[in-house]
Design a protein around this motif. Structure first.
Motif, PDB file in Angstrom:
ATOM      1  N   LEU A  51      44.034 -29.709 108.728  1.00  0.00           N
ATOM      2  CA  LEU A  51      44.957 -29.218 107.716  1.00  0.00           C
ATOM      3  C   LEU A  51      45.117 -27.714 107.872  1.00  0.00           C
ATOM      4  CD1 LEU A  51      43.530 -31.224 104.692  1.00  0.00           C
ATOM      5  CD2 LEU A  51      45.390 -31.860 106.212  1.00  0.00           C
ATOM      6  N   ASP A  52      46.356 -27.242 107.929  1.00  0.00           N
ATOM      7  CA  ASP A  52      46.623 -25.824 108.148  1.00  0.00           C
ATOM      8  C   ASP A  52      46.137 -24.974 106.979  1.00  0.00           C
ATOM      9  OD1 ASP A  52      47.743 -26.193 110.595  1.00  0.00           O
ATOM     10  OD2 ASP A  52      49.807 -26.250 109.877  1.00  0.00           O
ATOM     11  N   ASN A  53      45.911 -23.682 107.262  1.00  0.00           N
ATOM     12  CA  ASN A  53      45.577 -22.761 106.178  1.00  0.00           C
ATOM     13  C   ASN A  53      46.813 -22.504 105.320  1.00  0.00           C
ATOM     14  OD1 ASN A  53      47.161 -20.845 107.561  1.00  0.00           O
ATOM     15  ND2 ASN A  53      45.406 -20.140 108.718  1.00  0.00           N
ATOM     16  N   TYR A  54      46.590 -21.947 104.140  1.00  0.00           N
ATOM     17  CA  TYR A  54      47.728 -21.682 103.248  1.00  0.00           C
ATOM     18  C   TYR A  54      47.416 -20.504 102.334  1.00  0.00           C
ATOM     19  CZ  TYR A  54      45.139 -24.278  99.606  1.00  0.00           C
ATOM     20  OH  TYR A  54      44.205 -24.710  98.699  1.00  0.00           O
ATOM     21  N   ILE A  55      48.481 -19.919 101.811  1.00  0.00           N
ATOM     22  CA  ILE A  55      48.397 -18.845 100.820  1.00  0.00           C
ATOM     23  C   ILE A  55      49.280 -19.241  99.644  1.00  0.00           C
ATOM     24  CG2 ILE A  55      48.828 -16.413 100.301  1.00  0.00           C
ATOM     25  CD1 ILE A  55      48.419 -15.809 103.242  1.00  0.00           C
ATOM     26  N   LYS A  56      48.728 -19.242  98.448  1.00  0.00           N
ATOM     27  CA  LYS A  56      49.455 -19.645  97.248  1.00  0.00           C
ATOM     28  C   LYS A  56      49.396 -18.518  96.223  1.00  0.00           C
ATOM     29  CE  LYS A  56      47.677 -22.726  94.406  1.00  0.00           C
ATOM     30  NZ  LYS A  56      47.788 -22.263  92.994  1.00  0.00           N
ATOM     31  N   THR A  57      50.524 -18.217  95.601  1.00  0.00           N
ATOM     32  CA  THR A  57      50.617 -17.122  94.633  1.00  0.00           C
ATOM     33  C   THR A  57      51.177 -17.633  93.313  1.00  0.00           C
ATOM     34  OG1 THR A  57      50.993 -15.521  96.409  1.00  0.00           O
ATOM     35  CG2 THR A  57      51.569 -14.843  94.172  1.00  0.00           C
ATOM     36  N   ASP A  58      50.537 -17.240  92.218  1.00  0.00           N
ATOM     37  CA  ASP A  58      50.971 -17.608  90.869  1.00  0.00           C
ATOM     38  C   ASP A  58      51.196 -16.339  90.047  1.00  0.00           C
ATOM     39  OD1 ASP A  58      50.499 -20.236  91.648  1.00  0.00           O
ATOM     40  OD2 ASP A  58      48.481 -20.253  90.789  1.00  0.00           O
ATOM     41  N   PHE A  59      52.178 -16.393  89.130  1.00  0.00           N
ATOM     42  CA  PHE A  59      52.447 -15.296  88.206  1.00  0.00           C
ATOM     43  C   PHE A  59      52.476 -15.837  86.783  1.00  0.00           C
ATOM     44  CE2 PHE A  59      54.881 -14.036  92.084  1.00  0.00           C
ATOM     45  CZ  PHE A  59      54.141 -12.915  92.413  1.00  0.00           C
ATOM     46  N   SER A  60      52.120 -14.986  85.840  1.00  0.00           N
ATOM     47  CA  SER A  60      52.252 -15.344  84.425  1.00  0.00           C
ATOM     48  C   SER A  60      52.593 -14.103  83.619  1.00  0.00           C
ATOM     49  CB  SER A  60      50.963 -15.986  83.893  1.00  0.00           C
ATOM     50  OG  SER A  60      49.901 -15.058  83.890  1.00  0.00           O
ATOM     51  N   LEU A  61      53.326 -14.304  82.537  1.00  0.00           N
ATOM     52  CA  LEU A  61      53.727 -13.226  81.631  1.00  0.00           C
ATOM     53  C   LEU A  61      53.615 -13.747  80.209  1.00  0.00           C
ATOM     54  CD1 LEU A  61      54.976 -10.334  81.434  1.00  0.00           C
ATOM     55  CD2 LEU A  61      57.207 -11.449  81.339  1.00  0.00           C
ATOM     56  N   SER A  62      52.931 -13.002  79.347  1.00  0.00           N
ATOM     57  CA  SER A  62      52.744 -13.448  77.968  1.00  0.00           C
ATOM     58  C   SER A  62      52.943 -12.291  77.005  1.00  0.00           C
ATOM     59  CB  SER A  62      51.352 -14.062  77.776  1.00  0.00           C
ATOM     60  OG  SER A  62      50.343 -13.109  78.055  1.00  0.00           O
ATOM     61  N   LYS A  63      53.348 -12.626  75.798  1.00  0.00           N
ATOM     62  CA  LYS A  63      53.591 -11.634  74.749  1.00  0.00           C
ATOM     63  C   LYS A  63      53.029 -12.162  73.443  1.00  0.00           C
ATOM     64  CE  LYS A  63      55.514  -8.185  72.421  1.00  0.00           C
ATOM     65  NZ  LYS A  63      54.975  -6.808  72.463  1.00  0.00           N
ATOM     66  N   LYS A  64      52.244 -11.315  72.741  1.00  0.00           N
ATOM     67  CA  LYS A  64      51.646 -11.694  71.475  1.00  0.00           C
ATOM     68  C   LYS A  64      52.368 -11.024  70.308  1.00  0.00           C
ATOM     69  CE  LYS A  64      46.973 -12.490  73.279  1.00  0.00           C
ATOM     70  NZ  LYS A  64      45.539 -12.127  73.165  1.00  0.00           N
ATOM     71  N   TYR A  65      52.498 -11.772  69.227  1.00  0.00           N
ATOM     72  CA  TYR A  65      53.113 -11.264  68.003  1.00  0.00           C
ATOM     73  C   TYR A  65      52.208 -11.619  66.822  1.00  0.00           C
ATOM     74  CZ  TYR A  65      57.300 -11.386  70.978  1.00  0.00           C
ATOM     75  OH  TYR A  65      58.199 -11.234  72.003  1.00  0.00           O
ATOM     76  N   GLU A  66      52.350 -10.872  65.746  1.00  0.00           N
ATOM     77  CA  GLU A  66      51.629 -11.160  64.517  1.00  0.00           C
ATOM     78  C   GLU A  66      52.608 -11.210  63.359  1.00  0.00           C
ATOM     79  OE1 GLU A  66      48.380  -8.607  63.713  1.00  0.00           O
ATOM     80  OE2 GLU A  66      47.354  -8.973  65.631  1.00  0.00           O
TER      81      GLU A  66
ATOM     82  N   ILE B 210      56.834 -22.927  80.424  1.00  0.00           N
ATOM     83  CA  ILE B 210      56.916 -22.035  79.262  1.00  0.00           C
ATOM     84  C   ILE B 210      56.075 -22.640  78.142  1.00  0.00           C
ATOM     85  CG2 ILE B 210      58.413 -21.007  77.518  1.00  0.00           C
ATOM     86  CD1 ILE B 210      60.656 -21.027  79.536  1.00  0.00           C
ATOM     87  N   GLU B 211      55.263 -21.812  77.521  1.00  0.00           N
ATOM     88  CA  GLU B 211      54.381 -22.293  76.463  1.00  0.00           C
ATOM     89  C   GLU B 211      54.484 -21.402  75.232  1.00  0.00           C
ATOM     90  OE1 GLU B 211      49.644 -22.341  76.020  1.00  0.00           O
ATOM     91  OE2 GLU B 211      50.417 -23.958  77.285  1.00  0.00           O
ATOM     92  N   VAL B 212      54.510 -22.024  74.075  1.00  0.00           N
ATOM     93  CA  VAL B 212      54.527 -21.323  72.786  1.00  0.00           C
ATOM     94  C   VAL B 212      53.308 -21.766  71.999  1.00  0.00           C
ATOM     95  CG1 VAL B 212      55.803 -20.872  70.669  1.00  0.00           C
ATOM     96  CG2 VAL B 212      57.047 -21.266  72.807  1.00  0.00           C
ATOM     97  N   GLU B 213      52.545 -20.800  71.485  1.00  0.00           N
ATOM     98  CA  GLU B 213      51.304 -21.114  70.775  1.00  0.00           C
ATOM     99  C   GLU B 213      51.255 -20.404  69.436  1.00  0.00           C
ATOM    100  OE1 GLU B 213      47.128 -19.517  71.734  1.00  0.00           O
ATOM    101  OE2 GLU B 213      47.142 -21.493  72.685  1.00  0.00           O
ATOM    102  N   PHE B 214      50.814 -21.122  68.403  1.00  0.00           N
ATOM    103  CA  PHE B 214      50.630 -20.572  67.057  1.00  0.00           C
ATOM    104  C   PHE B 214      49.169 -20.728  66.665  1.00  0.00           C
ATOM    105  CE2 PHE B 214      54.886 -22.285  67.424  1.00  0.00           C
ATOM    106  CZ  PHE B 214      55.694 -21.295  66.892  1.00  0.00           C
TER     107      PHE B 214
END
Length: 725
Positions: free
Chosen positions: A669-684, A719-723
């Protein structure tokens, strides 16, 4: 004249600055930080007032003083790499003085950001994990599954298959040699590893990671290591939360929890999800030539967790928790131009009752528990095939401990029943197999503390009752851990251990068919390993730095491998020995009160079969990458957080010949490079906390395979929304 004017201006400016500062409302926050174990001062501990710009460090006497020029409610955080992180809510008012005396609980090598819980003393006083991930660390990571957060740990390899399952391997051990425990109990069945994709993070207090031989702590199956998932037990406040996420491949998930602090503290959580997936099937394109292609499959799952604790007196308490899981999935495949639609349904229930009695500094624990797992597998085209496997574990445990040692015993019984029906045209062939195993264990742990040394001794004896010809008997395991603290910044550690692993039920008793058969003559595996390393922690120029380096070596005798026998069926056999050796290193840095973080790690691991035969000696064991690396960083400002994570995995081989043609690859099985990004914003909003998160996984749509004929999921978003309240 100009000189007089200049001098007058400078003096006036100086007086103005000084006068202005004296009018600024401030609070003197001072105190002393001590070790709870030795009552000695802790120098160079980080003291941070979260949510403000004020932070400092303790001096050589463990004392600190901080002048705060803001008012309001803040969280005071005091941390040190060798101790558990302390957090306390304080209120800052104008022109006041706050004095604190804080005692920190000593932690283990590589422990960071740990929250205090009821069973933490039991976990850390007598057996040291390599790393502990606290609930706060889990929440800060943004991970939504056990798989995601473990992928970032040095020396950890997650082996994923085309049906979405994920299994764990440490330092080239293989997935079947790492135990997954729940609150210290082995709920893993006698099969080939635990599927991590079924495990939720919602109900976890922390994750303890034990690398290397851990049979002395947990018994058979832990010769490669173990992870202990510790559920929430202590309810700190009333809280309620819910989240919704949606993304690529028609993926949807809902998670909910309720935390009630009262006379009977209760925690309840459940989640449900659905996905059409993006996994794989295989297609034959010529004589003996196959290629892997992506094809969606459907999967739905539900999980729930309940934890209840009742304190009858200050000395006597009872804890109850139960966990349920359900998953239904369909896997389309193409084999020899004939589509076979496979489906699998899994049900899992586990529960435990624990009674605790304290008498002074002594503590007695009595536990009862059970785990039930049912798996229904169906092939819906000719030849039709249906099988059902049910596994039930029953156990009881007893522990006694004081400040110096712990002793205990455990009785574990497992029964596995498999029924199958194969239909060839109009002919039905039925098979049924029942396997039983009972284990009676006695174990002890002892800690010795010297001026700069901590030594931990672990011993265990397991009496096994099994119908396998060579897998019954008494087996002994032992482990020693040594931690030497040069100073507050530098710690050295060394450990060595021996253990064993019993053959799996499928290896012993698999009924013979045209493809495979079991081997009742298998011997248990025996292993010996050691590791040594160092950890450096320091703070400089407003930054907090951590660096680790560990070398490891492992030897397994009578290693069990599957290969073709004289009847051209795959069958397990014992080889003489296998070695795994290498090193792992990591570095992390945090700046601006941890608003900017960098993390990186690299692991080199050479796992080979060393049996003295020309066609085996020196061959790399299947699915053990030589090189793994991770790099990530996160930036947080004004409630907005951006995170990037890149993972590299080198070439792997599917079989020990190291030359088989697998999918479109000539030698593995060949080698691989995997990249992930995330962005989150908190409110009150009033008493509610509200967070919106966006995830982009496999951002560059890298084509790679974790197993033969199993290409990865393509680029996906969520996309995720959390309360929370």
């Amino acid at each position: 004249m100009s000189r007089i004017f200049t001098l007058t201006f400078v003096v006036a400016l100086f007086l103005q600055i000084g006068f202005s500062e004296t009018l600024e409302p401030y609070t003197n926050l001072n105190g002393k930080v001590l070790s709870q174990n030795s009552n000695s001062p802790i120098p160079f501990a980080n003291v941070v007032l979260l949510g403000s710009k004020f932070f400092t460090q303790t001096d050589e006497k463990g004392e600190f003083s901080l002048q705060v020029l803001e008012t309001g409610k803040f969280t005071l955080e005091i941390s040190h790499v060798s101790f558990l992180t302390y957090k306390e809510q304080i209120e800052i008012q104008e022109f006041t003085e706050i004095s604190l005396n804080v005692k920190l609980i000593e932690a283990s090598f590589e422990v960071q950001e740990i929250l205090i819980s009821d069973s933490l003393s039991e976990a850390l006083n007598f057996s040291k994990p390599n790393k502990i991930l606290s609930r706060q660390k889990i929440l800060d990571s943004g991970a939504k599954s056990v798989t995601e957060i473990l992928e970032e740990i040095p020396g950890v390899y997650i082996q994923k298959s085309s049906d979405g399952t994920a299994k764990l391997s440490f330092r080239g051990s293989g997935t079947e040699r790492v135990l997954v425990l729940y609150d210290g109990e082995n709920f893993q069945t006698a099969s080939s590893g635990t599927d991590l994709s079924t495990l939720s993070l919602e109900n976890l207090e922390r994750i303890e990671i034990y690398k290397g031989n851990s049979s002395a702590q947990f018994g058979s199956g832990a010769i490669g290591g173990a992870i202990n998932l510790v559920p929430l037990k202590k309810i700190r406040k009333n809280e309620i939360g819910t989240s919704f996420s949606a993304g690529s491949f028609s993926t949807f998930q809902n998670r909910n929890f309720v935390s009630l602090k009262g006379k009977i503290p209760t925690y309840f959580a459940f989640s449900e999800g659905f996905s059409k997936g993006d996994f794989a099937y295989t297609e034959q394109v010529g004589d003996g030539e196959f290629r892997a292609k992506r094809k969606r499959n459907e999967r739905k799952q539900f999980s729930g967790f309940v934890s209840v604790k009742k304190e009858f007196t200050n000395e006597f308490s009872a804890s109850v928790f139960s966990d349920i899981f359900y998953r239904d999935k369909e896997i389309p495949k193409l084999v020899a131009e004939s589509e076979k639609l496979l489906s699998e349904e899994e049900k899992n229930f586990s529960g435990k009752i624990e009674l605790t009695q304290k008498i002074g500094q002594k503590e007695f624990r009595l536990g009862f528990g059970s785990n039930f797992l049912s798996s229904d597998f169906s092939q819906k085209t000719n030849p039709f095939y249906d099988s059902k496997t049910e596994t039930q574990n029953l156990f009881t445990t007893f522990n006694f401990q004081n400040k110096k040692f712990r002793i205990g015993s455990k009785f574990f019984a497992e029964t596995q029943t498999t029924e199958s029906k194969t239909t060839f045209s109009t002919i039905d062939v039925f098979e049924k197999r029942e396997s039983k195993r009972k284990i009676l264990s006695v174990f002890g742990n002892r800690k010795f503390t010297f001026s700069k040394f901590d030594i931990f001794l672990n011993g265990r004896a397991d009496k096994v009752f099994d119908k396998g010809k060579n897998s019954s008997g008494t087996f002994y395991s032992a482990k020693i851990q040594n931690f030497y603290k040069i100073n507050e910044a530098l710690t050295f550690q060394f450990s060595a251990g021996k253990g064993f692993r019993l053959p799996e039920f499928s290896s012993l008793f698999l009924e013979s068919d045209f493809q495979a058969e079991g081997n009742e003559n298998l011997e248990p595996e025996e292993s010996f390993d050691f590791e040594f390393g160092a950890e450096l922690n320091f703070a400089k120029s407003g930054g907090i730095f951590n660096s680790e380096l560990t070398f490891f070596y492992s030897k397994i005798d009578e290693i069990i491998v599957w290969r073709r026998n004289l009847y051209n069926r795959y069958s397990p056999v014992n080889d003489e020995k296998a070695f795994s050796r290498g090193f792992e290193t990591s570095f992390s840095a945090g700046f601006f009160e941890q608003k900017l973080k960098f993390e990186s790690s690299y692991t080199y691991n050479l796992a080979t079969n060393e049996t003295d035969e020309p066609n085996k000696k020196g061959k790399i064991l299947p699915n053990r990458p030589k090189h793994q690396a991770n790099f990530g960083f996160s930036v947080e400002q004004l409630g907005l957080r951006f995170r990037s994570k890149t993972q590299f995995v080198s070439e792997r081989f599917e079989t020990e010949s190291n030359q088989d043609k697998v999918a479109v690859h000539d030698s593995g099985l060949d080698n691989y490079i995997k990249t992930d990004f995330s962005l989150s914003k908190k409110y009150e909003f009033s008493s509610w906390n509200f967070e919106v998160s966006c995830f982009l996984e496999n951002a560059f749509d890298e084509e790679y395979a974790n197993l033969a004929f199993s290409p990865s999921s393509g680029r996906s978003w969520r996309i995720e929304v959390e309360f929370r309240k």
